[in-house]
Motif scaffolding. Structure first.
Motif, PDB file in Angstrom:
ATOM      1  N   THR A  12       0.613  -0.574  -0.150  1.00  0.00           N
ATOM      2  CA  THR A  12      -0.118  -0.022  -0.101  1.00  0.00           C
ATOM      3  C   THR A  12       1.028   1.213  -0.477  1.00  0.00           C
ATOM      4  O   THR A  12       0.423   2.027  -0.536  1.00  0.00           O
ATOM      5  CB  THR A  12      -0.441   0.180   1.471  1.00  0.00           C
ATOM      6  N   ARG A  13       1.639   1.317   0.785  1.00  0.00           N
ATOM      7  CA  ARG A  13       3.183   2.416   0.934  1.00  0.00           C
ATOM      8  C   ARG A  13       3.448   2.676   0.023  1.00  0.00           C
ATOM      9  O   ARG A  13       3.818   3.916  -0.617  1.00  0.00           O
ATOM     10  CB  ARG A  13       3.750   2.636   2.472  1.00  0.00           C
ATOM     11  N   GLU A  14       3.757   1.564  -1.159  1.00  0.00           N
ATOM     12  CA  GLU A  14       4.258   1.294  -2.563  1.00  0.00           C
ATOM     13  C   GLU A  14       3.664   3.120  -3.047  1.00  0.00           C
ATOM     14  O   GLU A  14       3.883   3.655  -4.425  1.00  0.00           O
ATOM     15  CB  GLU A  14       4.914   0.797  -2.412  1.00  0.00           C
ATOM     16  N   LYS A  15       2.376   2.687  -3.060  1.00  0.00           N
ATOM     17  CA  LYS A  15       2.127   2.906  -4.288  1.00  0.00           C
ATOM     18  C   LYS A  15       1.331   4.630  -3.805  1.00  0.00           C
ATOM     19  O   LYS A  15       1.319   5.743  -4.797  1.00  0.00           O
ATOM     20  CB  LYS A  15      -0.300   2.194  -4.367  1.00  0.00           C
ATOM     21  N   GLN A  19      -2.488   8.327  -4.008  1.00  0.00           N
ATOM     22  CA  GLN A  19      -3.400   7.276  -3.950  1.00  0.00           C
ATOM     23  C   GLN A  19      -4.280   6.396  -3.036  1.00  0.00           C
ATOM     24  O   GLN A  19      -5.288   6.279  -3.008  1.00  0.00           O
ATOM     25  CB  GLN A  19      -2.849   6.256  -4.809  1.00  0.00           C
ATOM     26  N   TYR A  20      -3.791   6.371  -2.431  1.00  0.00           N
ATOM     27  CA  TYR A  20      -4.299   5.196  -0.443  1.00  0.00           C
ATOM     28  C   TYR A  20      -5.519   6.702  -0.355  1.00  0.00           C
ATOM     29  O   TYR A  20      -6.681   6.349  -0.048  1.00  0.00           O
ATOM     30  CB  TYR A  20      -3.403   5.525  -0.174  1.00  0.00           C
ATOM     31  N   GLY A  25     -10.062   6.697   0.182  1.00  0.00           N
ATOM     32  CA  GLY A  25     -10.679   7.563   1.090  1.00  0.00           C
ATOM     33  C   GLY A  25     -11.867   8.615   0.197  1.00  0.00           C
ATOM     34  O   GLY A  25     -13.227   7.952   0.566  1.00  0.00           O
ATOM     35  N   VAL A  26     -11.434   9.053  -1.030  1.00  0.00           N
ATOM     36  CA  VAL A  26     -13.003  10.087  -2.380  1.00  0.00           C
ATOM     37  C   VAL A  26     -13.405   8.756  -2.449  1.00  0.00           C
ATOM     38  O   VAL A  26     -14.891   8.650  -2.274  1.00  0.00           O
ATOM     39  CB  VAL A  26     -12.383  10.560  -2.573  1.00  0.00           C
ATOM     40  N   LEU A  27     -12.872   7.374  -3.322  1.00  0.00           N
ATOM     41  CA  LEU A  27     -14.182   6.807  -3.941  1.00  0.00           C
ATOM     42  C   LEU A  27     -14.144   5.823  -3.287  1.00  0.00           C
ATOM     43  O   LEU A  27     -15.751   5.329  -3.558  1.00  0.00           O
ATOM     44  CB  LEU A  27     -12.720   6.184  -5.068  1.00  0.00           C
ATOM     45  N   LEU A  28     -13.494   5.175  -2.378  1.00  0.00           N
ATOM     46  CA  LEU A  28     -14.193   3.735  -1.351  1.00  0.00           C
ATOM     47  C   LEU A  28     -14.991   4.235  -0.385  1.00  0.00           C
ATOM     48  O   LEU A  28     -16.097   3.189   0.293  1.00  0.00           O
ATOM     49  CB  LEU A  28     -13.505   2.802  -1.399  1.00  0.00           C
ATOM     50  N   ARG A  63      -9.150   9.269   5.768  1.00  0.00           N
ATOM     51  CA  ARG A  63      -7.517   8.159   5.256  1.00  0.00           C
ATOM     52  C   ARG A  63      -6.561   8.595   5.520  1.00  0.00           C
ATOM     53  O   ARG A  63      -5.647   8.057   5.741  1.00  0.00           O
ATOM     54  CB  ARG A  63      -8.082   7.352   3.613  1.00  0.00           C
ATOM     55  N   VAL A  64      -5.954  10.371   5.386  1.00  0.00           N
ATOM     56  CA  VAL A  64      -5.159  10.512   6.544  1.00  0.00           C
ATOM     57  C   VAL A  64      -4.563   9.959   7.526  1.00  0.00           C
ATOM     58  O   VAL A  64      -3.886   9.922   7.806  1.00  0.00           O
ATOM     59  CB  VAL A  64      -5.022  11.866   6.175  1.00  0.00           C
TER      60      VAL A  64
END
Length: 83
Positions: A12-15, A19-20, A25-28, A63-64
């Motif tokens: 996850t952190r590689e992305k 993006q996370y 946060g926004v999309l999901l 998400r932040v």
């Protein structure tokens, strides 16, 4: 943090944080909450655009916060020897 959680967080952190936050946060989170509150619960106290902004910002903040918490857990786990 278990080894499986650590590996998942590494991917996850590689992305990256952007993006996370945008995807999770926004999309999901933000979009489904906006749709649910606006069209299922029929929340008519504010215009639709304000509701969309509110839920997007809420998803970003959420998400932040989870990014910061998971980073702390990850760094602590990496610093500890496996055992």
């Amino acid at each position: 943090m278990r080894l499986s959680e650590r590996r998942k967080w590494q991917r996850t952190r590689e992305k990256g944080v952007l993006q996370y936050v945008l995807v999770n946060g926004v999309l999901l989170f933000g979009v489904p909450m906006f749709l649910f509150v606006t069209f299922v619960l029929r929340h008519d106290r504010m215009p639709i655009w304000e509701s969309a902004v509110l839920w997007s910002v809420t998803g970003i903040v959420y998400r932040v916060a989870t990014w910061v918490i998971n980073e702390r857990r990850y760094r602590r786990a990496v610093a500890e020897p496996l055992g």
